[in-house]
Enzyme design. Sequence first.
Site, short mmCIF file in Angstrom:
data_model
loop_
_atom_site.label_atom_id
_atom_site.label_comp_id
_atom_site.label_asym_id
_atom_site.label_seq_id
_atom_site.Cartn_x
_atom_site.Cartn_y
_atom_site.Cartn_z
CE LYS A 55 -2.88 -2.76 2.84
NZ LYS A 55 -3.14 -3.13 4.41
N GLY A 56 1.96 0.95 0.28
CA GLY A 56 3.01 2.10 0.44
C GLY A 56 3.49 3.26 -0.38
CD GLU A 115 8.56 -0.71 -3.75
OE1 GLU A 115 7.76 -0.70 -2.65
OE2 GLU A 115 8.92 -1.89 -3.36
CG ASP A 116 6.72 2.11 -0.44
OD1 ASP A 116 8.14 1.37 -0.26
OD2 ASP A 116 6.11 1.83 0.87
CG ASP A 143 15.51 -0.56 4.24
OD1 ASP A 143 16.26 0.04 3.78
OD2 ASP A 143 15.28 -1.01 5.08
CE LYS A 188 15.28 2.86 5.38
NZ LYS A 188 14.72 2.89 6.67
CG PHE A 198 10.85 2.68 9.82
CD1 PHE A 198 11.27 1.82 9.18
CD2 PHE A 198 9.67 3.65 10.17
CE1 PHE A 198 10.30 0.94 8.91
CE2 PHE A 198 8.58 2.06 10.25
CZ PHE A 198 9.47 1.10 10.15
CB VAL A 199 10.77 7.57 7.09
CG1 VAL A 199 11.70 8.40 6.91
CG2 VAL A 199 11.02 6.92 5.62
NE ARG A 214 -0.04 1.71 4.86
CZ ARG A 214 0.83 1.08 4.28
NH1 ARG A 214 1.64 1.46 4.29
NH2 ARG A 214 0.65 -0.34 5.03
#
Length: 194
Positions: free
Chosen positions: A42-43, A98-99, A102, A130, A151-152, A164
């Site tokens: 869902k990001g 994509e959000d 990482d 990241k 972490f955001v 969100r």
Amino acid sequence: MHQDAERVLLTEEQVLARVRRLGEEISRDYAGKELLVVGILKGAVIFMADLVRCLTIPARLDFMALSSYGVSSRSSGVVRILKDLEQDITGLDVLVVEDIVDTGLTLNYLRENLCTRDPASLKVCTLLDKPERRKVAVAVDYNGFTIPDEFVVGYGLDYNGRYRNLRDILVLKREVYTRPAAGDGGCAGGEQGV
Ligand code: 5GP
Ligand code: MG
Ligand code: MG
């Protein structure tokens, strides 16, 4: 700023200005073509909604949902498709949205999976990158912002399903993911949407 946030990493204004430029760049690169934009639920939903409205080329939208097995703030690389595309992508120009990238494990899996379906082209656009935590080298074609290893949340990104809907991108206070919160069902492990 939200009470659970340590600081604002990127304001809504900074994000929207960058999204507009990404939309222009993508529109230039795909001039004369039609894109299938694939959002990863869902990001990426909020980012995708803004990005596609900054495109000046024809675009269709589809979505995938993936899950990663591991603690909720970290990805293990064991990925499962919870919801697949509704259409065959053979011969289509596909842009995955994509959000955040990482470790790169999720995107690496996704790239390999979609490649086997023979799209005309496959590119990836991520809002955040990241690179410090990368475990596998994976190509990112468009990147909104390179960020440090923190972490955001916000602008689509969650912690345990929350935050969100916040408009800015925020660094979450450490105590938020170390405290056992009500309704989290003990989040030491398990399957998490990415
Ligand atoms: P990767 O497979 O690249 O390690 O992880 C990708 C997924 O991990 C992202 O789609 C996201 O769900 C989660 N993730 C990684 N870093 C962050 C972060 O800083 N904030 C949030 N909310 N999710 C993150
Ligand atoms: Mg994601
Ligand atoms: Mg998540």
